[in-house]
Design an enzyme around this catalytic site. Structure first.
Site: not given
Ligand SMILES: *Cc1c(COP(=O)(O)O)cnc(C)c1O
Length: 411
Positions: A341, A272-275, A370, A311, A237
């Protein structure tokens, strides 16, 4: 690793080598994704350095490209997956299956079959469940291995209601049911952790609310006996600044607040960082094909669309834009849109940008999370190519799709 961790906390479009970007657009055509793998490593390393004794997993769904997964693994990251395909791709990129974590959200049968098969040879794999149905279905498959319970903290955070998962009943075991579910998991499986993921795109302003959700997880861990848990996973997050005036997260402060929120625990902290890992490591290059003076605005037509990156259309997201070909020109206020369109296919309304001319290349920043992951073929548009930069080298990470790729499955 140290240099990576010391990198600047924010990268804006103007920080890229613009001449190089223009050359890449020329050589590889547009629209084009350009991912800087060194930046991916920097972002992971900087985040991990702020949480030195925690386990920092990269949430693969933000960008599941092989090049990105390999880069994260190279700097010591582990990988969190939310679907069987992500598990397979993490393994293909070189992840050790025993280190993987699979977060099951309404998992299709195929996903559970795959995960249970995988766990038979890799007992270190962890399956995170968010419904007792998933426990029943795992038991039916003879699974009795590692389970983490995803908690619904009842508090959602983030940049948009569609990502505020923490308060959405779809995600996680309702808070007050967790102790009972924990008892069941302890009887039938190996309960190794608690998990929550409250939302996405949290910056300094949202941190307090985000930490309120996290504190609920810490509290529940103590209630069910944290001394018997291996980890407490507070999810991802963590946001990045998309707008010029936004400041990057102060990771030191973030780390302090997260720790305070979790409180005293015997179990290991996991994130668990993604973004955060990929967002500013990628730009989209798109070419201007149309300039139209309308009464209220100048319309700038480009070859990228919501098929390239959805997005803005899906979340109303702001992405910074820079005229790479002529950053020095005086700015005009432009409405920048693609060939699809629908009026949703607009990257920006009335945005100041160095006056574009037909043929100019515009960079759309912060496209790494994303971005390609949600690219699609709407309007019969083949997906763009992606080139990867690493150690001064350029390579094609994904070739551009052709029209044959679009029609390949038709019989
Ligand atoms: C999507 C997700 C994340 C990563 O979220 P970000 O906002 O990209 O950091 C971490 N854990 C779980 C379970 C997710 O579904």
């Amino acid at each position: 690793m140290t240099d990576f961790a010391d990198s600047p906390a924010v990268r804006r479009p103007a920080d890229w080598n613009l001449e190089r970007l223009e050359r890449l657009a020329d050589e590889h055509d547009t629209p084009l994704y350009v991912i800087d793998l060194d930046r991916v490593k920097e972002n992971y390393a900087r985040f991990a350095a702020a949480f030195p004794d925690a386990d920092v997993m990269y949430a693969a769904k933000a960008h599941t490209g092989k090049a990105v997964l390999e880069a994260v693994l190279e700097v010591g990251g582990t990988i969190e997956c939310a679907a069987w395909g992500e598990l397979q791709r993490a393994i293909d990129a070189g992840a050790e299956p025993n280190t993987l974590q699979y977060t099951a959200v309404n998992p299709p049968d195929h996903d559970l079959d795959y995960a249970v098969d995988l766990a038979a040879d890799a007992p270190g794999l962890t399956i995170t469940i968010g419904a007792t149905d998933t426990l029943d279905r795992l038991a039916e498959r003879g699974y009795d291995g590692r389970i983490a319970i995803r908690i619904n903290p009842g508090i959602g955070t983030g940049h948009h209601e569609k990502v505020a998962t923490g308060a959405d009943a779809k995600f996680g075991i309702p808070y007050e049911q967790v102790p009972e579910v924990a008892d069941r998991v302890r009887e039938e499986f190996d309960l190794v952790g608690l998990h929550a993921h409250a939302g996405s795109g949290v910056l300094t302003d949202g941190l307090e609310e985000h930490c309120r959700a996290i504190s609920r997880v810490g509290e529940m861990a103590r209630r069910v006996g944290d001394e018997h848990l291996e980890f407490v996973d507070v999810g991802g997050g963590y946001g990045v600044p998309y707008r010029e005036e936004e400041q990057p997260l102060d990771l030191e402060k973030t780390s302090e607040m997260v720790r305070d929120a979790v409180g005293e625990l015997d179990a290991q902290l996991k994130l668990e960082p993604g973004r955060y890992v990929v967002a500013d490591a990628e730009v989209i290059l798109t070419e201007v094909n149309t300039i139209k003076e309308a009464p209220d605005t100048t319309v700038v037509g480009v070859d990228a669309s919501l098929s390239t990156m959805i997005r803005p259309a899906m979340f109303g997201s702001y992405h910074p834009m820079l005229n790479v070909s002529a950053p020095e020109r005086g700015p005009i206020e432009a409405t920048v849109g693609g060939p699809v369109c629908t009026s949703a296919d607009v990257f920006a309304h009335d945005r100041p940008i160095a006056e574009p001319e037909r043929g100019d290349v515009i960079a759309i920043g912060n496209a790494g999370s994303y971005g390609y992951e949600l690219a699609n073929q709407f309007h019969s548009q083949p997906k763009p190519a992606e080139v990867a930069l690493e150690d001064g080298e350029v390579r094609v990470a994904r070739r551009r799709e052709t029209l044959e790729d679009v029609t390949r499955l038709e019989r």
